[in-house]
Write a protein that holds these residues in place. Structure first.
Motif, PDB file in Angstrom:
ATOM      1  N   TYR A 161     -18.220   2.902  -6.402  1.00  0.00           N
ATOM      2  CA  TYR A 161     -18.174   2.586  -4.657  1.00  0.00           C
ATOM      3  C   TYR A 161     -19.021   1.457  -4.534  1.00  0.00           C
ATOM      4  CZ  TYR A 161     -18.661   2.639   0.079  1.00  0.00           C
ATOM      5  OH  TYR A 161     -18.643   2.311   1.641  1.00  0.00           O
ATOM      6  N   ALA A 162     -20.344   1.277  -5.119  1.00  0.00           N
ATOM      7  CA  ALA A 162     -21.175   0.047  -4.796  1.00  0.00           C
ATOM      8  C   ALA A 162     -20.534  -1.167  -5.565  1.00  0.00           C
ATOM      9  CB  ALA A 162     -22.379   0.470  -5.315  1.00  0.00           C
ATOM     10  N   ALA A 163     -19.791  -0.757  -6.582  1.00  0.00           N
ATOM     11  CA  ALA A 163     -19.058  -2.168  -7.039  1.00  0.00           C
ATOM     12  C   ALA A 163     -18.138  -2.715  -6.461  1.00  0.00           C
ATOM     13  CB  ALA A 163     -18.680  -1.949  -8.505  1.00  0.00           C
ATOM     14  N   ASN A 164     -17.104  -1.769  -6.047  1.00  0.00           N
ATOM     15  CA  ASN A 164     -15.928  -2.025  -5.308  1.00  0.00           C
ATOM     16  C   ASN A 164     -15.527  -0.937  -4.276  1.00  0.00           C
ATOM     17  OD1 ASN A 164     -12.993  -2.806  -4.417  1.00  0.00           O
ATOM     18  ND2 ASN A 164     -12.903  -3.712  -6.539  1.00  0.00           N
ATOM     19  N   PRO A 165     -15.933  -0.967  -2.979  1.00  0.00           N
ATOM     20  CA  PRO A 165     -15.909  -0.098  -2.189  1.00  0.00           C
ATOM     21  C   PRO A 165     -14.478   0.153  -1.756  1.00  0.00           C
ATOM     22  CG  PRO A 165     -17.748  -1.569  -1.408  1.00  0.00           C
ATOM     23  CD  PRO A 165     -16.919  -2.193  -2.592  1.00  0.00           C
ATOM     24  N   TRP A 166     -13.648  -0.850  -1.663  1.00  0.00           N
ATOM     25  CA  TRP A 166     -12.103  -0.678  -1.267  1.00  0.00           C
ATOM     26  C   TRP A 166     -11.472   0.033  -2.530  1.00  0.00           C
ATOM     27  CZ3 TRP A 166      -8.911  -0.414   2.500  1.00  0.00           C
ATOM     28  CH2 TRP A 166      -7.647  -0.432   2.366  1.00  0.00           C
ATOM     29  N   ARG A 167     -11.564  -0.706  -3.613  1.00  0.00           N
ATOM     30  CA  ARG A 167     -10.742   0.096  -4.753  1.00  0.00           C
ATOM     31  C   ARG A 167     -10.971   1.445  -5.106  1.00  0.00           C
ATOM     32  NH1 ARG A 167     -10.899  -2.468 -10.720  1.00  0.00           N
ATOM     33  NH2 ARG A 167      -9.531  -1.104 -11.767  1.00  0.00           N
ATOM     34  N   PHE A 168     -12.638   1.757  -5.156  1.00  0.00           N
ATOM     35  CA  PHE A 168     -13.319   3.069  -5.488  1.00  0.00           C
ATOM     36  C   PHE A 168     -13.458   4.024  -4.299  1.00  0.00           C
ATOM     37  CE2 PHE A 168     -14.000   0.316  -9.198  1.00  0.00           C
ATOM     38  CZ  PHE A 168     -13.158   0.776 -10.130  1.00  0.00           C
ATOM     39  N   GLY A 169     -13.082   3.746  -3.250  1.00  0.00           N
ATOM     40  CA  GLY A 169     -13.540   4.391  -1.967  1.00  0.00           C
ATOM     41  C   GLY A 169     -12.328   4.647  -1.030  1.00  0.00           C
ATOM     42  N   TYR A 170     -11.975   3.789  -0.179  1.00  0.00           N
ATOM     43  CA  TYR A 170     -11.103   3.680   0.850  1.00  0.00           C
ATOM     44  C   TYR A 170      -9.821   3.525   0.719  1.00  0.00           C
ATOM     45  CZ  TYR A 170     -15.854   3.567   3.043  1.00  0.00           C
ATOM     46  OH  TYR A 170     -16.950   3.924   3.449  1.00  0.00           O
ATOM     47  N   SER A 171      -9.353   2.969  -0.398  1.00  0.00           N
ATOM     48  CA  SER A 171      -7.898   2.511  -0.804  1.00  0.00           C
ATOM     49  C   SER A 171      -6.862   3.557  -0.565  1.00  0.00           C
ATOM     50  CB  SER A 171      -7.759   1.774  -2.171  1.00  0.00           C
ATOM     51  OG  SER A 171      -6.434   1.646  -2.513  1.00  0.00           O
ATOM     52  N   VAL A 172      -7.051   4.768  -1.241  1.00  0.00           N
ATOM     53  CA  VAL A 172      -6.028   5.502  -1.311  1.00  0.00           C
ATOM     54  C   VAL A 172      -5.912   6.333  -0.012  1.00  0.00           C
ATOM     55  CG1 VAL A 172      -5.462   7.876  -2.386  1.00  0.00           C
ATOM     56  CG2 VAL A 172      -6.376   5.975  -3.930  1.00  0.00           C
ATOM     57  N   ALA A 173      -7.243   6.716   0.627  1.00  0.00           N
ATOM     58  CA  ALA A 173      -7.432   7.305   1.677  1.00  0.00           C
ATOM     59  C   ALA A 173      -6.661   6.557   2.785  1.00  0.00           C
ATOM     60  CB  ALA A 173      -8.666   7.841   2.126  1.00  0.00           C
ATOM     61  N   LEU A 174      -6.911   5.331   3.128  1.00  0.00           N
ATOM     62  CA  LEU A 174      -6.488   4.753   4.387  1.00  0.00           C
ATOM     63  C   LEU A 174      -5.076   4.286   3.815  1.00  0.00           C
ATOM     64  CD1 LEU A 174      -9.528   1.990   4.885  1.00  0.00           C
ATOM     65  CD2 LEU A 174      -8.644   4.048   6.288  1.00  0.00           C
ATOM     66  N   THR A 175      -4.844   4.074   2.797  1.00  0.00           N
ATOM     67  CA  THR A 175      -3.104   3.653   2.402  1.00  0.00           C
ATOM     68  C   THR A 175      -2.345   4.899   3.015  1.00  0.00           C
ATOM     69  OG1 THR A 175      -3.536   2.305   0.628  1.00  0.00           O
ATOM     70  CG2 THR A 175      -1.367   3.287   0.696  1.00  0.00           C
ATOM     71  N   ILE A 176      -2.747   6.204   2.499  1.00  0.00           N
ATOM     72  CA  ILE A 176      -1.951   7.464   3.063  1.00  0.00           C
ATOM     73  C   ILE A 176      -1.996   7.521   4.379  1.00  0.00           C
ATOM     74  CG2 ILE A 176      -1.907   9.914   2.770  1.00  0.00           C
ATOM     75  CD1 ILE A 176      -3.074   9.652  -0.151  1.00  0.00           C
ATOM     76  N   LEU A 177      -3.180   7.448   5.080  1.00  0.00           N
ATOM     77  CA  LEU A 177      -3.171   7.551   6.529  1.00  0.00           C
ATOM     78  C   LEU A 177      -2.539   6.446   7.327  1.00  0.00           C
ATOM     79  CD1 LEU A 177      -4.969   9.022   8.860  1.00  0.00           C
ATOM     80  CD2 LEU A 177      -6.613   7.348   8.614  1.00  0.00           C
ATOM     81  N   LEU A 178      -2.537   5.334   6.952  1.00  0.00           N
ATOM     82  CA  LEU A 178      -1.941   4.121   7.715  1.00  0.00           C
ATOM     83  C   LEU A 178      -0.120   4.277   7.569  1.00  0.00           C
ATOM     84  CD1 LEU A 178      -4.216   1.124   6.944  1.00  0.00           C
ATOM     85  CD2 LEU A 178      -4.002   2.558   9.073  1.00  0.00           C
ATOM     86  N   LEU A 179      -0.071   4.853   6.027  1.00  0.00           N
ATOM     87  CA  LEU A 179       1.586   4.570   6.035  1.00  0.00           C
ATOM     88  C   LEU A 179       2.075   5.776   6.685  1.00  0.00           C
ATOM     89  CD1 LEU A 179       1.943   3.612   2.513  1.00  0.00           C
ATOM     90  CD2 LEU A 179       2.362   2.110   4.566  1.00  0.00           C
ATOM     91  N   GLY A 180       1.102   7.051   6.906  1.00  0.00           N
ATOM     92  CA  GLY A 180       1.574   8.378   7.326  1.00  0.00           C
ATOM     93  C   GLY A 180       1.672   8.013   9.060  1.00  0.00           C
ATOM     94  N   ILE A 181       0.833   7.201   9.510  1.00  0.00           N
ATOM     95  CA  ILE A 181       0.948   6.859  10.927  1.00  0.00           C
ATOM     96  C   ILE A 181       2.598   6.099  11.212  1.00  0.00           C
ATOM     97  CG2 ILE A 181      -0.078   5.427  12.643  1.00  0.00           C
ATOM     98  CD1 ILE A 181      -2.816   6.171  11.650  1.00  0.00           C
ATOM     99  N   THR A 182       2.735   5.070  10.450  1.00  0.00           N
ATOM    100  CA  THR A 182       3.705   4.368  10.477  1.00  0.00           C
ATOM    101  C   THR A 182       5.199   5.348  10.400  1.00  0.00           C
ATOM    102  OG1 THR A 182       4.082   3.712   8.162  1.00  0.00           O
ATOM    103  CG2 THR A 182       2.798   2.113   9.589  1.00  0.00           C
ATOM    104  N   LEU A 183       4.888   6.393   9.607  1.00  0.00           N
ATOM    105  CA  LEU A 183       6.153   7.486   9.497  1.00  0.00           C
ATOM    106  C   LEU A 183       5.918   8.163  10.856  1.00  0.00           C
ATOM    107  CD1 LEU A 183       8.351   8.849   7.759  1.00  0.00           C
ATOM    108  CD2 LEU A 183       6.526  10.364   6.823  1.00  0.00           C
ATOM    109  N   GLN A 184       4.873   8.565  11.260  1.00  0.00           N
ATOM    110  CA  GLN A 184       4.937   9.338  12.512  1.00  0.00           C
ATOM    111  C   GLN A 184       5.858   8.320  13.659  1.00  0.00           C
ATOM    112  OE1 GLN A 184       3.926  12.317  13.201  1.00  0.00           O
ATOM    113  NE2 GLN A 184       4.024  11.969  15.517  1.00  0.00           N
ATOM    114  N   LEU A 185       5.755   7.087  13.775  1.00  0.00           N
ATOM    115  CA  LEU A 185       6.137   6.193  14.611  1.00  0.00           C
ATOM    116  C   LEU A 185       7.646   5.910  14.366  1.00  0.00           C
ATOM    117  CD1 LEU A 185       3.156   3.788  15.038  1.00  0.00           C
ATOM    118  CD2 LEU A 185       3.759   5.628  16.443  1.00  0.00           C
TER     119      LEU A 185
END
Length: 445
Positions: A161-185
């Motif tokens: 996470y310290a080396a690459n917060p997006w790649r090893f931290g938030y990438s998968v979670a935010l991708t699922i969350l954001l694409l889920g929101i677009t599906l809801q809309l």
């Protein structure tokens, strides 16, 4: 061909809505109880959080197993769900038997054995629960709450996470969350726009695989937005063949972009080193594949849950890795892959090593369920961005992702992608207005 399209579309529609019969003999819509929705949301978040209890057992897995009477009856509504359950039980039995069979020549770790079995039980139970959740929540909300759970479970304390917060931290979670929101809309153009933004982010964060997943997702969403004629024949097989060709094209395009420096100097240098070392980007990035093939030739029936590799096993694996010009005498191979356990960095390889031939067959069942579902959804122009992203990522995990870290996503992928069976005549009648009159055969029963 038209009947095939109708069958495909029927299989990705929501299950028959819950109905209640009135005194007048009519069936009216009855919303799922709020308590069911609340349970579904809480458990989805808990599964995604992956709160460890001990030796691979998580709170989410325990809850899903406890809710077995709730989700087990639902399995018959989904294509291949009961086969998945039976395959998992057979694989567990095979893994225990192989461990006993290997005892004269191999040591065994009870902790590792328990963890392997608990991981598989958690996967099957988690998928069963998500399938039940689909009867009380739309797919979009399942993705949103699951993505939120993964996001809450991100640990900023890890070295990766310290080396690459997006790649090893938030990438998968935010991708699922954001694409889920677009599906809801329910806005295709918004799905495409968000997927494009995430693709750009992947290019800026040294994430080759994430860039490939998102680029494929973007292309498939755009493809489904094209004008089509209602009478045009489609099939899941044709869609899968097209996906295979598209995947090869994207692979070669991305490799060219990386070598030209489009994804940054660090990614370019790492890719060049892997190509020079093994001659292949995939083998260079995932040399564990060579070790898996060598071990399958060395001991085709597998090893068993908790079995510790002996020197002959390790030598066979290292010989296979050396054959692709990879230097296997390093800490990664000695400690991560074969340090008191067998970790082949792929779901297929891990299942085969731990559960033998039945484990390999279970992995193939999972792969078929995922690939078939993607084909059915794409052929019906019903594949959302979040389903495409999850499906593509899951296929990659089957070949190049360790089961332990992949299982949390496989629960969501299988739970959302497994298609419903084509509704029966009785199901269709339930969804038509007016009283439902039983047939003569039903009266006799």
């Amino acid at each position: 061909m038209i009947s095939q399209v109708r069958s495909n579309i029927a299989s990705v529609r929501p299950a028959p809505v819950p109905l209640k019969r009135t005194r007048a003999g009519r069936f009216v819509y009855q919303a799922p109880p709020l308590v069911n929705k609340f349970i579904a949301i809480i458990v989805l978040v808990v599964i995604a959080l992956r709160i460890d209890i001990d030796r691979g057992v998580t709170v989410g897995a325990v809850v899903c197993v406890a809710l077995f009477p709730v989700w087990f009856p639902i399995l018959r509504q989904y294509w291949g769900a009961r086969l998945l359950l039976v395959g998992g039980l057979v694989a567990i039995g095979s893994g225990i038997w192989l461990t006993v069979l290997s005892a004269p020549t191999h040591e065994a770790s009870l902790g590792q054995a328990f963890g392997s079995i608990a991981g598989l039980v958690g996967l099957i139970a988690g998928v069963g629960f998500v399938l039940w959740a689909r009867t009380v929540l739309p797919d979009s909300q399942i993705a949103i709450w699951y993505g939120a759970g993964i996001l809450l479970g991100v640990s900023p304390s890890s070295e990766l996470y310290a080396a690459n917060p997006w790649r090893f931290g938030y990438s998968v979670a935010l991708t699922i969350l954001l694409l889920g929101i677009t599906l809801q809309l329910h806005r295709r153009w918004l799905e495409l726009a968000v997927a494009l933004v995430l693709t750009v982010v992947a290019t800026l964060t040294d994430a080759r695989s994430a860039f490939a997943f998102m680029l494929l997702t973007v292309l498939l969403v755009a493809w489904q937005m094209r004008p089509t004629r209602p009478t045009r024949g489609k099939s899941a097989l044709r869609a899968l063949l097209g996906l295979g060709v598209l995947g090869l094209i994207v692979y070669n395009v991305i490799q060219s972009l990386i070598l030209d420096g489009a994804l940054g100097a660090a990614t370019q240098q790492r890719t060049l080193a892997q190509l020079n070392e093994t001659g292949s980007l995939i083998l260079g990035g995932r040399p564990e594949l060579a070790a898996t093939i060598a071990l399958m030739q060395h001991q085709p029936w597998g090893f068993g849950v908790g079995t510790v590799p002996n020197p002959e096993d390790i030598l066979a694996a290292k010989t296979g890795m050396a054959a692709i010009n990879y230097e296997p005498n390093n800490g990664y191979v000695d400690n991560y892959m074969f340090g008191g356990h067998i970790e082949l960095h792929s779901v297929i390889g891990d299942f085969w090593a731990a559960f033998g031939i039945p484990g390999l067959m279970l992995a193939l069942i999972i792969l078929v369920l995922i690939v078939r579902s993607i084909g059915v959804h794409v052929a019906a122009n019903a594949a959302s961005a979040v389903l495409l992203y999850l499906g593509i990522k899951a296929v990659w995990f089957m070949f190049f992702g360790p089961f332990f870290s992949s299982s949390v996503l496989l629960v969501l992928v299988l739970g959302l992608l497994i298609t419903r069976r084509v509704p029966t005549e009785r199901d269709a009648a339930l969804q038509r207005p007016g009283p439902l009159r039983p047939t003569m055969a039903q009266r006799r029963r």
